[in-house]
Design an enzyme around this catalytic site. Structure first.
Site, PDB file in Angstrom:
ATOM      1  N   ASP A  13       9.452  -2.808  -7.615  1.00  0.00           N
ATOM      2  CA  ASP A  13       8.699  -2.885  -8.926  1.00  0.00           C
ATOM      3  C   ASP A  13       8.214  -4.126  -8.960  1.00  0.00           C
ATOM      4  O   ASP A  13       8.056  -4.871 -10.135  1.00  0.00           O
ATOM      5  CB  ASP A  13       9.699  -2.638 -10.116  1.00  0.00           C
ATOM      6  CG  ASP A  13      10.333  -1.411  -9.834  1.00  0.00           C
ATOM      7  OD1 ASP A  13       9.699  -0.320  -9.491  1.00  0.00           O
ATOM      8  OD2 ASP A  13      11.780  -1.478  -9.947  1.00  0.00           O
ATOM      9  N   LYS A  16       3.217  -3.749  -6.672  1.00  0.00           N
ATOM     10  CA  LYS A  16       2.654  -3.756  -5.422  1.00  0.00           C
ATOM     11  C   LYS A  16       1.083  -2.754  -5.656  1.00  0.00           C
ATOM     12  O   LYS A  16       0.153  -3.040  -4.987  1.00  0.00           O
ATOM     13  CB  LYS A  16       3.250  -3.038  -4.562  1.00  0.00           C
ATOM     14  CG  LYS A  16       4.515  -3.736  -3.907  1.00  0.00           C
ATOM     15  CD  LYS A  16       5.480  -2.860  -3.090  1.00  0.00           C
ATOM     16  CE  LYS A  16       6.336  -1.898  -3.505  1.00  0.00           C
ATOM     17  NZ  LYS A  16       7.331  -2.213  -4.370  1.00  0.00           N
ATOM     18  N   GLY A  40       6.871   4.328  -7.918  1.00  0.00           N
ATOM     19  CA  GLY A  40       5.949   4.725  -8.967  1.00  0.00           C
ATOM     20  C   GLY A  40       5.043   3.231  -9.078  1.00  0.00           C
ATOM     21  O   GLY A  40       5.624   2.248  -9.361  1.00  0.00           O
ATOM     22  N   HIS A  41       3.951   3.285  -8.527  1.00  0.00           N
ATOM     23  CA  HIS A  41       2.854   2.428  -8.288  1.00  0.00           C
ATOM     24  C   HIS A  41       2.080   2.389  -9.909  1.00  0.00           C
ATOM     25  O   HIS A  41       0.852   3.396  -9.712  1.00  0.00           O
ATOM     26  CB  HIS A  41       2.157   2.448  -6.975  1.00  0.00           C
ATOM     27  CG  HIS A  41       3.344   2.127  -6.176  1.00  0.00           C
ATOM     28  ND1 HIS A  41       2.789   2.232  -4.584  1.00  0.00           N
ATOM     29  CD2 HIS A  41       4.405   1.651  -5.954  1.00  0.00           C
ATOM     30  CE1 HIS A  41       3.928   1.971  -3.868  1.00  0.00           C
ATOM     31  NE2 HIS A  41       4.820   1.354  -4.651  1.00  0.00           N
ATOM     32  N   GLN A 230       8.986   0.910  -2.605  1.00  0.00           N
ATOM     33  CA  GLN A 230      10.295   0.054  -2.611  1.00  0.00           C
ATOM     34  C   GLN A 230      10.224  -1.418  -2.086  1.00  0.00           C
ATOM     35  O   GLN A 230       9.104  -1.756  -2.286  1.00  0.00           O
ATOM     36  CB  GLN A 230      11.396   0.810  -2.138  1.00  0.00           C
ATOM     37  CG  GLN A 230      11.843   2.300  -2.843  1.00  0.00           C
ATOM     38  CD  GLN A 230      10.927   3.283  -2.275  1.00  0.00           C
ATOM     39  OE1 GLN A 230      10.473   3.590  -1.215  1.00  0.00           O
ATOM     40  NE2 GLN A 230      10.318   3.896  -3.100  1.00  0.00           N
TER      41      GLN A 230
HETATM   42  P1  IMP Z   1      16.549   6.547  -3.892  1.00  0.00           P
HETATM   43  O1  IMP Z   1      15.377   6.066  -3.273  1.00  0.00           O
HETATM   44  O2  IMP Z   1      16.108   7.377  -5.049  1.00  0.00           O
HETATM   45  O3  IMP Z   1      17.408   7.060  -2.942  1.00  0.00           O
HETATM   46  O4  IMP Z   1      17.296   5.405  -4.619  1.00  0.00           O
HETATM   47  C1  IMP Z   1      18.052   4.236  -4.021  1.00  0.00           C
HETATM   48  C2  IMP Z   1      17.959   2.832  -4.788  1.00  0.00           C
HETATM   49  O5  IMP Z   1      16.726   2.565  -4.371  1.00  0.00           O
HETATM   50  C3  IMP Z   1      18.207   3.049  -6.028  1.00  0.00           C
HETATM   51  O6  IMP Z   1      18.801   1.810  -6.576  1.00  0.00           O
HETATM   52  C4  IMP Z   1      16.697   3.097  -6.736  1.00  0.00           C
HETATM   53  O7  IMP Z   1      16.904   2.540  -8.118  1.00  0.00           O
HETATM   54  C5  IMP Z   1      15.996   2.256  -5.977  1.00  0.00           C
HETATM   55  N1  IMP Z   1      14.689   2.731  -5.972  1.00  0.00           N
HETATM   56  C6  IMP Z   1      13.937   3.538  -5.141  1.00  0.00           C
HETATM   57  N2  IMP Z   1      12.962   3.625  -5.238  1.00  0.00           N
HETATM   58  C7  IMP Z   1      12.520   2.523  -6.276  1.00  0.00           C
HETATM   59  C8  IMP Z   1      11.319   2.046  -6.567  1.00  0.00           C
HETATM   60  O8  IMP Z   1      10.179   2.320  -6.327  1.00  0.00           O
HETATM   61  N3  IMP Z   1      11.370   0.714  -7.154  1.00  0.00           N
HETATM   62  C9  IMP Z   1      12.743   0.065  -7.627  1.00  0.00           C
HETATM   63  N4  IMP Z   1      13.783   0.848  -7.043  1.00  0.00           N
HETATM   64  C10 IMP Z   1      13.690   1.716  -6.448  1.00  0.00           C
END
Ligand code: IMP
Length: 440
Positions: A13, A16, A40-41, A230
């Site tokens: 977040d 990007k 989520g971009h 991420q």
């Molecule tokens: P997952 O990717 O849904 O398995 O989540 C694993 C961890 O990564 C959790 O703490 C999510 O909140 C975090 N996470 C996954 N995608 C994002 C993102 O795009 N932005 C911020 N945190 C993310």
């Protein structure tokens, strides 16, 4: 600098989407290399329209740019279908511009069910072990990939093969859901086969050998942007495990997630938010649980672009970002959301940690959870500035003195130059060092 990686240097977040959208103007290709619809971009177009992209690369809003979803991405075809429609409804051509690796793995409904069931079970255990995932099935889909039983996007093109693979997988997943997770909500295999076999025609125009496509583009000297989702501290290997995502957002992931050689990468740009946020659980040394943290959340609209969850907020953690700079070879930084810090009387940067037990100074980040749980951040303080002082500024030299002092400190602490500085959501609210854009 034809091949450039843009990746998150904190816990995601960082903004990007905006940076990729901005740089995409000078590129022919933008490629996503890992993650899935957990990302989520957010992109704000010059006409004020705002879009959140989860799977399609953030270059799609530039008409001449080809977008690639690489083999390292896990694709939920239902989410992708919705996203393609959203972009097409906005008047943007997708066919002929979006290419998906035939080796990319699919996220199926049972992955999402298992993701949620696993998180619920970990939460119930009461010892704070839940990861706080996005519930998008990311972990279970990568589990299947690495257990060599995943379904790949190319499998959609063969209805018989797809049905056979689904039957095998769903038998196993229903056993897991019913016997281990005690779930009554099991998968209806025939329904899933009916729902997913229609994707053969829908996905066919997009599926191709994207590794070949990209390698050809690179050989021709095209400008290629590799878009990380991420971020470094959520990396499966280098993040705060197990509070991480299940892919490799770090620079190495760009090669394995796209099928391009490390020798083709010219530059790595790290996106750094002017403060820190984290969604989900896990260590966060500079977290502010007081009204200052709440102020950052409100001013920065820090709510998950995918799940709507409030993000945890805190000061910039230079110890953590220095680590991201090191493991990714970041030579250039895009600093985002500087405007959010406006109107704060005091701004802080964490420059070191101190071990609470014996006062030992720690200058290097560690992913050891025990160590991270027993440190306190040491801060350097800076005087703030007024939001009005940022208005209309288009060059770093014209920024107010207090902002310049803050930016110089970040550069000193991170050991990399701030070549892009974002002072608002719009494309024009960005101070860009022309040498960087010119070299793309
Ligand atoms: P997952 O990717 O849904 O398995 O989540 C694993 C961890 O990564 C959790 O703490 C999510 O909140 C975090 N996470 C996954 N995608 C994002 C993102 O795009 N932005 C911020 N945190 C993310």
């Amino acid at each position: 600098m034809p091949v450039t990686i843009v990746l998150g240097s904190q816990w995601g977040d960082e903004g990007k989407g905006k940076i990729v959208d901005l740089l995409a103007e000078n590129c022919e290709y933008v490629a996503r290399y890992q993650g899935g619809a957990n990302a989520g971009h957010t992109i704000k177009l010059p006409d004020g329209r705002e879009f959140v992209l989860h799977l399609i690369p953030s270059g799609i809003f530039h008409p001449g740019v080809f977008c690639i979803i690489g083999n390292g991405v896990v694709i939920d075809p239902v989410a992708l279908r919705e996203e393609i429609k959203m972009v097409e409804d906005a008047g943007v051509e997708v066919k002929g511009r979006l290419f998906i690796s035939y080796n990319a793995h699919l996220i199926m409904p049972y992955h999402k069910q298992i993701d949620k069931a696993s998180e619920a079970r970990l939460s119930k255990s009461g010892d704070g072990k839940a990861v706080g995932t996005t519930g998008r099935g990311i972990g279970p889909a990568y589990e299947d990939k690495f257990a060599r039983k995943g379904i790949r996007i190319v499998d959609l093109l063969d209805r018989n093969l797809l049905a056979e693979k689904l039957r095998q997988n769903i038998f196993e997943k229903n056993e897991l859901l019913s016997k281990f997770y005690d779930s009554k909500d099991l998968c209806d295999v025939e329904q899933i086969i009916r729902d997913y076999e229609v994707f053969d025609q829908e996905m066919d125009p997009y599926i191709t050998d994207t590794s070949l496509l990209l390698n050809k583009a690179i050989a021709e000297g095209k400008n290629v942007l590799l878009e990380g989702a991420q971020a470094a501290l959520l990396d499966i290997d280098f993040g705060t495990y197990p509070y991480v995502t299940s892919s490799s957002p770090t620079a190495g992931g760009a090669c394995t997630g796209l099928g391009i050689p490390p020798t083709s990468i010219d530059k790595v740009i790290g996106v750094v938010k002017a403060y820190s946020t984290r969604v989900g659980n896990g260590p966060f040394p500079t977290e502010l649980l007081d009204s200052t943290g709440e102020g950052l959340r409100k001013a920065g609209r820090e709510y998950g672009a995918t799940t709507g969850r409030p993000r945890r907020c805190g000061w910039l953690d230079a110890v953590a970002v220095r680590y991201a700079v090191m493991i990714n070879g970041i030579e250039s930084i895009a600093l985002t959301k500087l405007d959010v810090l406006s109107d704060m009387p005091e701004i802080k940067i964490c420059t070191k940690y101190e071990r609470v037990t014996d006062g030992k100074i720690i200058e290097h980040f560690t992913t050891n959870l025990k160590t991270l749980g027993a440190i306190r951040p040491i801060y350097e303080s800076f005087s703030g500035w007024k939001k009005s002082e940022l208005e209309g500024i288009s060059k770093r030299e014209d920024l107010p003195g207090n902002v310049k002092i803050y930016l110089d400190a970040i550069e000193r602490e991170l050991g990399a130059p701030l070549n892009i500085i974002s002072i608002g959501a719009g494309r024009n609210e960005t101070l860009v060092e022309q040498s960087l854009v010119g070299s793309l």
